[in-house]
Design an enzyme around this catalytic site. Structure first.
Site, short mmCIF file in Angstrom:
data_model
loop_
_atom_site.label_atom_id
_atom_site.label_comp_id
_atom_site.label_asym_id
_atom_site.label_seq_id
_atom_site.Cartn_x
_atom_site.Cartn_y
_atom_site.Cartn_z
N HIS A 197 10.82 -24.26 8.51
CA HIS A 197 9.36 -24.66 8.90
C HIS A 197 8.37 -24.62 8.85
O HIS A 197 7.03 -25.70 8.91
CB HIS A 197 9.36 -24.20 10.68
N ASP B 30 1.51 -1.25 -0.02
CA ASP B 30 0.04 -0.20 0.54
C ASP B 30 0.68 1.22 0.29
O ASP B 30 1.97 1.15 -0.15
CB ASP B 30 -1.01 -0.26 1.14
N CYS C 145 3.57 -3.46 3.92
CA CYS C 145 2.41 -2.50 4.15
C CYS C 145 2.98 -1.31 5.67
O CYS C 145 4.31 -1.17 5.51
CB CYS C 145 0.49 -2.45 4.63
N HIS D 242 7.92 -30.89 9.59
CA HIS D 242 7.21 -29.68 9.39
C HIS D 242 6.29 -29.80 8.11
O HIS D 242 5.19 -29.09 8.25
CB HIS D 242 8.83 -28.58 9.01
N THR E 133 3.32 -1.75 8.86
CA THR E 133 3.49 -2.72 10.34
C THR E 133 3.87 -3.52 9.35
O THR E 133 4.79 -4.65 9.96
CB THR E 133 2.37 -2.52 11.15
C1 RB5 Z 1 -1.79 2.38 7.03
O1 RB5 Z 1 -1.70 3.52 7.65
C2 RB5 Z 1 -1.91 1.23 7.50
O2 RB5 Z 1 -2.82 1.68 8.46
C3 RB5 Z 1 -1.22 -0.71 6.79
O3 RB5 Z 1 -0.43 -0.18 6.38
C4 RB5 Z 1 -0.89 -1.28 7.98
O4 RB5 Z 1 0.22 -0.88 8.66
C5 RB5 Z 1 -1.76 -1.92 8.34
O5 RB5 Z 1 -1.92 -3.16 9.07
#
Ligand code: RB5
Length: 149
Positions: A101, A11, A68, A136, A70
């Protein structure tokens, strides 16, 4: 040089890290496709996880690198797609074990969590490590059966 085919997706919050990693992978000989996003406008990570994950699950690619903010959201979305085993990794050991694994086929990274240098290390470890099989394989087969639930 590797002949692995890699699909990348992100994203807006993962765009810069994806753009950092893609040329490095190409320089190493990987064939890399980027399904987007391609601009910094705010967008929704499930859209890119779905596009890249479905194409990977169909066999168009060997591995995925999804990013993304996180690494969590895009991993959750990717793991909804049958055939996808996505691991969000923040440590070299996680990246290695997700392959050895779990036979993970998608590495998920968080641009807001993982610095570019560490991301490079995680990607290299993920791509270079083989699945161990053996006991595994039995467990991963049970995971695969959950795709049919
Ligand atoms: C976008 O702001 C953020 O929420 C997205 O990139 C991600 O971290 C969601 O898990």
């Amino acid at each position: 040089m590797s002949n692995l085919k890699i699909v990348m997706a992100s994203d807006h919050a993962g765009l810069a890290l994806k753009q950092h990693l893609k040329p490095l992978l190409e320089k190493q000989g990987y064939a890399v496709a980027d399904v987007g996003t391609h601009t910094p406008e705010s967008t929704d990570y499930p859209d890119y996880a779905a596009e890249a994950g479905r194409r990977l699950a169909k066999g168009e690619f060997d591995r995925g690198i999804f990013i993304c903010g996180t690494g969590t959201g895009i991993a959750i979305a990717a793991n909804k797609i049958p055939g996808i085993r996505a691991a969000a990794c923040t440590h070299e050991f996680l990246a290695e074990m997700s392959r050895r694994h779990n036979d993970a086929n998608v590495l998920c990274l968080g641009e807001r969590i993982v610095a570019p240098g560490l991301a490079e290390v995680l990607v290299q470890r993920f791509l270079a490590t083989e699945f161990e099989g053996g006991r595994h394989a039995r467990r991963v087969d049970k995971v695969k059966q959950l795709d049919r639930c």
